[in-house]
Write a protein that holds these residues in place. Structure first.
Motif, PDB file in Angstrom:
ATOM      1  N   VAL A   1      -3.985 -12.344   9.166  1.00 15.41           N
ATOM      2  CA  VAL A   1      -4.548 -11.176   9.816  1.00 15.41           C
ATOM      3  C   VAL A   1      -3.465 -10.107   9.973  1.00 15.41           C
ATOM      4  O   VAL A   1      -3.697  -8.933   9.727  1.00 15.41           O
ATOM      5  N   ALA A   2      -2.264 -10.521  10.349  1.00 10.42           N
ATOM      6  CA  ALA A   2      -1.166  -9.565  10.503  1.00 10.42           C
ATOM      7  C   ALA A   2      -0.841  -8.910   9.161  1.00 10.42           C
ATOM      8  O   ALA A   2      -0.613  -7.709   9.092  1.00 10.42           O
ATOM      9  N   VAL A   3      -0.850  -9.681   8.099  1.00  6.74           N
ATOM     10  CA  VAL A   3      -0.592  -9.124   6.768  1.00  6.74           C
ATOM     11  C   VAL A   3      -1.713  -8.178   6.380  1.00  6.74           C
ATOM     12  O   VAL A   3      -1.475  -7.105   5.849  1.00  6.74           O
ATOM     13  N   LEU A   4      -2.950  -8.561   6.681  1.00 11.65           N
ATOM     14  CA  LEU A   4      -4.099  -7.713   6.367  1.00 11.65           C
ATOM     15  C   LEU A   4      -4.008  -6.399   7.138  1.00 11.65           C
ATOM     16  O   LEU A   4      -4.211  -5.331   6.585  1.00 11.65           O
ATOM     17  N   ASN A   5      -3.689  -6.468   8.412  1.00  5.71           N
ATOM     18  CA  ASN A   5      -3.566  -5.243   9.205  1.00  5.71           C
ATOM     19  C   ASN A   5      -2.418  -4.370   8.708  1.00  5.71           C
ATOM     20  O   ASN A   5      -2.527  -3.156   8.698  1.00  5.71           O
ATOM     21  N   ALA A   6      -1.327  -4.981   8.311  1.00  6.64           N
ATOM     22  CA  ALA A   6      -0.205  -4.205   7.775  1.00  6.64           C
ATOM     23  C   ALA A   6      -0.630  -3.507   6.492  1.00  6.64           C
ATOM     24  O   ALA A   6      -0.257  -2.365   6.247  1.00  6.64           O
ATOM     25  N   GLY A   7      -1.432  -4.177   5.682  1.00  9.19           N
ATOM     26  CA  GLY A   7      -1.934  -3.568   4.458  1.00  9.19           C
ATOM     27  C   GLY A   7      -2.831  -2.384   4.744  1.00  9.19           C
ATOM     28  O   GLY A   7      -2.752  -1.351   4.086  1.00  9.19           O
ATOM     29  N   ARG A   8      -3.674  -2.526   5.735  1.00  6.03           N
ATOM     30  CA  ARG A   8      -4.555  -1.421   6.116  1.00  6.03           C
ATOM     31  C   ARG A   8      -3.739  -0.245   6.625  1.00  6.03           C
ATOM     32  O   ARG A   8      -4.012   0.899   6.316  1.00  6.03           O
ATOM     33  N   PHE A   9      -2.745  -0.542   7.452  1.00  5.18           N
ATOM     34  CA  PHE A   9      -1.901   0.526   7.987  1.00  5.18           C
ATOM     35  C   PHE A   9      -1.174   1.243   6.868  1.00  5.18           C
ATOM     36  O   PHE A   9      -1.123   2.475   6.852  1.00  5.18           O
ATOM     37  N   SER A  10      -0.638   0.493   5.921  1.00  7.02           N
ATOM     38  CA  SER A  10       0.098   1.145   4.834  1.00  7.02           C
ATOM     39  C   SER A  10      -0.839   1.976   3.967  1.00  7.02           C
ATOM     40  O   SER A  10      -0.458   3.037   3.480  1.00  7.02           O
ATOM     41  N   ASN A  11      -2.085   1.516   3.787  1.00  7.95           N
ATOM     42  CA  ASN A  11      -3.057   2.308   3.022  1.00  7.95           C
ATOM     43  C   ASN A  11      -3.397   3.603   3.741  1.00  7.95           C
ATOM     44  O   ASN A  11      -3.461   4.665   3.123  1.00  7.95           O
ATOM     45  N   VAL A  12      -3.603   3.519   5.038  1.00  3.93           N
ATOM     46  CA  VAL A  12      -3.910   4.721   5.818  1.00  3.93           C
ATOM     47  C   VAL A  12      -2.721   5.673   5.782  1.00  3.93           C
ATOM     48  O   VAL A  12      -2.883   6.879   5.602  1.00  3.93           O
ATOM     49  N   PHE A  13      -1.529   5.124   5.946  1.00  2.90           N
ATOM     50  CA  PHE A  13      -0.325   5.946   5.904  1.00  2.90           C
ATOM     51  C   PHE A  13      -0.169   6.609   4.543  1.00  2.90           C
ATOM     52  O   PHE A  13       0.129   7.800   4.455  1.00  2.90           O
ATOM     53  N   ALA A  14      -0.399   5.862   3.474  1.00  3.17           N
ATOM     54  CA  ALA A  14      -0.289   6.414   2.122  1.00  3.17           C
ATOM     55  C   ALA A  14      -1.323   7.512   1.906  1.00  3.17           C
ATOM     56  O   ALA A  14      -1.019   8.544   1.300  1.00  3.17           O
ATOM     57  N   GLN A  15      -2.538   7.325   2.416  1.00  2.00           N
ATOM     58  CA  GLN A  15      -3.567   8.350   2.281  1.00  2.00           C
ATOM     59  C   GLN A  15      -3.196   9.608   3.057  1.00  2.00           C
ATOM     60  O   GLN A  15      -3.407  10.732   2.587  1.00  2.00           O
ATOM     61  N   MET A  16      -2.637   9.425   4.252  1.00  2.00           N
ATOM     62  CA  MET A  16      -2.217  10.585   5.045  1.00  2.00           C
ATOM     63  C   MET A  16      -1.095  11.338   4.348  1.00  2.00           C
ATOM     64  O   MET A  16      -1.107  12.573   4.300  1.00  2.00           O
ATOM     65  N   MET A  17      -0.142  10.627   3.797  1.00  2.00           N
ATOM     66  CA  MET A  17       0.958  11.275   3.098  1.00  2.00           C
ATOM     67  C   MET A  17       0.455  11.982   1.840  1.00  2.00           C
ATOM     68  O   MET A  17       0.912  13.068   1.506  1.00  2.00           O
ATOM     69  N   GLY A  18      -0.484  11.375   1.148  1.00  2.00           N
ATOM     70  CA  GLY A  18      -1.072  12.001  -0.030  1.00  2.00           C
ATOM     71  C   GLY A  18      -1.819  13.278   0.321  1.00  2.00           C
ATOM     72  O   GLY A  18      -1.717  14.290  -0.378  1.00  2.00           O
ATOM     73  N   ALA A  19      -2.570  13.245   1.421  1.00  2.00           N
ATOM     74  CA  ALA A  19      -3.298  14.433   1.870  1.00  2.00           C
ATOM     75  C   ALA A  19      -2.324  15.535   2.278  1.00  2.00           C
ATOM     76  O   ALA A  19      -2.543  16.711   1.984  1.00  2.00           O
ATOM     77  N   LEU A  20      -1.248  15.158   2.930  1.00  2.00           N
ATOM     78  CA  LEU A  20      -0.235  16.136   3.331  1.00  2.00           C
ATOM     79  C   LEU A  20       0.433  16.766   2.108  1.00  2.00           C
ATOM     80  O   LEU A  20       0.625  17.984   2.057  1.00  2.00           O
ATOM     81  N   ALA A  21       0.749  15.963   1.115  1.00  2.00           N
ATOM     82  CA  ALA A  21       1.368  16.490  -0.104  1.00  2.00           C
ATOM     83  C   ALA A  21       0.412  17.424  -0.843  1.00  2.00           C
ATOM     84  O   ALA A  21       0.823  18.482  -1.331  1.00  2.00           O
ATOM     85  N   THR A  22      -0.866  17.062  -0.898  1.00  2.00           N
ATOM     86  CA  THR A  22      -1.865  17.905  -1.554  1.00  2.00           C
ATOM     87  C   THR A  22      -2.010  19.236  -0.821  1.00  2.00           C
ATOM     88  O   THR A  22      -2.048  20.301  -1.450  1.00  2.00           O
ATOM     89  N   TRP A  23      -2.084  19.185   0.508  1.00  2.00           N
ATOM     90  CA  TRP A  23      -2.182  20.401   1.310  1.00  2.00           C
ATOM     91  C   TRP A  23      -0.974  21.304   1.055  1.00  2.00           C
ATOM     92  O   TRP A  23      -1.126  22.512   0.878  1.00  2.00           O
ATOM     93  N   ASN A  24       0.211  20.716   1.025  1.00  2.00           N
ATOM     94  CA  ASN A  24       1.414  21.511   0.822  1.00  2.00           C
ATOM     95  C   ASN A  24       1.439  22.136  -0.576  1.00  2.00           C
ATOM     96  O   ASN A  24       1.817  23.298  -0.727  1.00  2.00           O
ATOM     97  N   ASP A  25       1.037  21.393  -1.576  1.00  2.00           N
ATOM     98  CA  ASP A  25       0.974  21.944  -2.940  1.00  2.00           C
ATOM     99  C   ASP A  25       0.018  23.134  -3.001  1.00  2.00           C
ATOM    100  O   ASP A  25       0.324  24.158  -3.621  1.00  2.00           O
ATOM    101  N   MET A  26      -1.130  22.996  -2.357  1.00  2.00           N
ATOM    102  CA  MET A  26      -2.102  24.085  -2.357  1.00  2.00           C
ATOM    103  C   MET A  26      -1.567  25.287  -1.582  1.00  2.00           C
ATOM    104  O   MET A  26      -1.784  26.439  -1.977  1.00  2.00           O
ATOM    105  N   ARG A  27      -0.858  25.045  -0.499  1.00  2.00           N
ATOM    106  CA  ARG A  27      -0.278  26.131   0.291  1.00  2.00           C
ATOM    107  C   ARG A  27       0.738  26.907  -0.536  1.00  2.00           C
ATOM    108  O   ARG A  27       0.723  28.143  -0.561  1.00  2.00           O
TER     109      ARG A  27
END
Length: 68
Positions: free
Chosen positions: A10-36
Protein backbone atom coordinates in the motif's frame (compact mmCIF):
# COMPACT_ATOMS: atom_id res chain seq x y z
CA UNK A 1 1.86 -19.26 12.06
CA UNK A 2 2.79 -17.03 9.14
CA UNK A 3 2.58 -13.25 9.23
CA UNK A 4 2.18 -11.11 6.18
CA UNK A 5 3.12 -7.46 6.03
CA UNK A 6 0.26 -5.90 4.09
CA UNK A 7 1.18 -2.26 4.66
CA UNK A 8 4.24 -2.32 2.42
CA UNK A 9 2.46 -2.73 -0.95
CA UNK A 10 0.00 0.00 0.00
CA UNK A 11 2.86 2.38 0.83
CA UNK A 12 4.48 1.64 -2.53
CA UNK A 13 1.14 2.12 -4.28
CA UNK A 14 0.57 5.45 -2.55
CA UNK A 15 4.09 6.58 -3.40
CA UNK A 16 3.38 5.71 -7.02
CA UNK A 17 0.20 7.74 -7.00
CA UNK A 18 1.98 10.68 -5.41
CA UNK A 19 4.76 10.58 -7.98
CA UNK A 20 2.20 10.42 -10.80
CA UNK A 21 0.33 13.42 -9.43
CA UNK A 22 3.60 15.28 -8.94
CA UNK A 23 4.72 14.44 -12.48
CA UNK A 24 1.38 15.64 -13.88
CA UNK A 25 1.63 18.89 -11.93
CA UNK A 26 5.17 19.49 -13.15
CA UNK A 27 4.11 18.71 -16.71
CA UNK A 28 1.20 21.15 -16.48
CA UNK A 29 3.51 23.81 -15.07
CA UNK A 30 6.03 23.30 -17.88
CA UNK A 31 3.26 23.48 -20.50
CA UNK A 32 1.88 26.68 -18.97
CA UNK A 33 5.33 28.24 -18.94
CA UNK A 34 6.00 27.29 -22.57
CA UNK A 35 2.71 28.85 -23.62
CA UNK A 36 3.46 31.99 -21.58
CA UNK A 37 6.85 32.40 -23.25
CA UNK A 38 5.30 31.85 -26.69
CA UNK A 39 2.53 34.41 -26.06
CA UNK A 40 5.09 36.94 -24.86
CA UNK A 41 7.32 36.42 -27.91
CA UNK A 42 4.41 36.62 -30.35
CA UNK A 43 3.07 39.78 -28.74
CA UNK A 44 6.36 41.54 -29.51
CA UNK A 45 6.07 40.91 -33.26
CA UNK A 46 4.82 43.49 -35.74
CA UNK A 47 1.75 42.95 -37.93
CA UNK A 48 4.01 42.20 -40.90
CA UNK A 49 6.04 39.63 -38.96
CA UNK A 50 2.85 37.96 -37.76
CA UNK A 51 1.56 37.90 -41.34
CA UNK A 52 4.77 36.15 -42.42
CA UNK A 53 3.96 33.25 -40.09
CA UNK A 54 0.25 33.29 -40.92
CA UNK A 55 -1.11 34.99 -37.80
CA UNK A 56 -2.89 38.23 -36.99
CA UNK A 57 -3.36 40.25 -33.82
CA UNK A 58 -6.87 38.74 -33.61
CA UNK A 59 -5.30 35.29 -33.49
CA UNK A 60 -3.14 36.42 -30.57
CA UNK A 61 -6.24 37.64 -28.75
CA UNK A 62 -7.85 34.24 -29.23
CA UNK A 63 -4.73 32.47 -27.95
CA UNK A 64 -4.62 34.73 -24.91
CA UNK A 65 -8.30 34.14 -24.16
CA UNK A 66 -7.93 30.36 -24.38
CA UNK A 67 -4.81 30.05 -22.25
CA UNK A 68 -5.80 32.30 -19.37
Amino acid sequence: MAAFDTTRPVAVLNAGRFSNVFAQMMGALATWNDMRVTRKALSKLTARELDDIGLTFADLDKINAITR
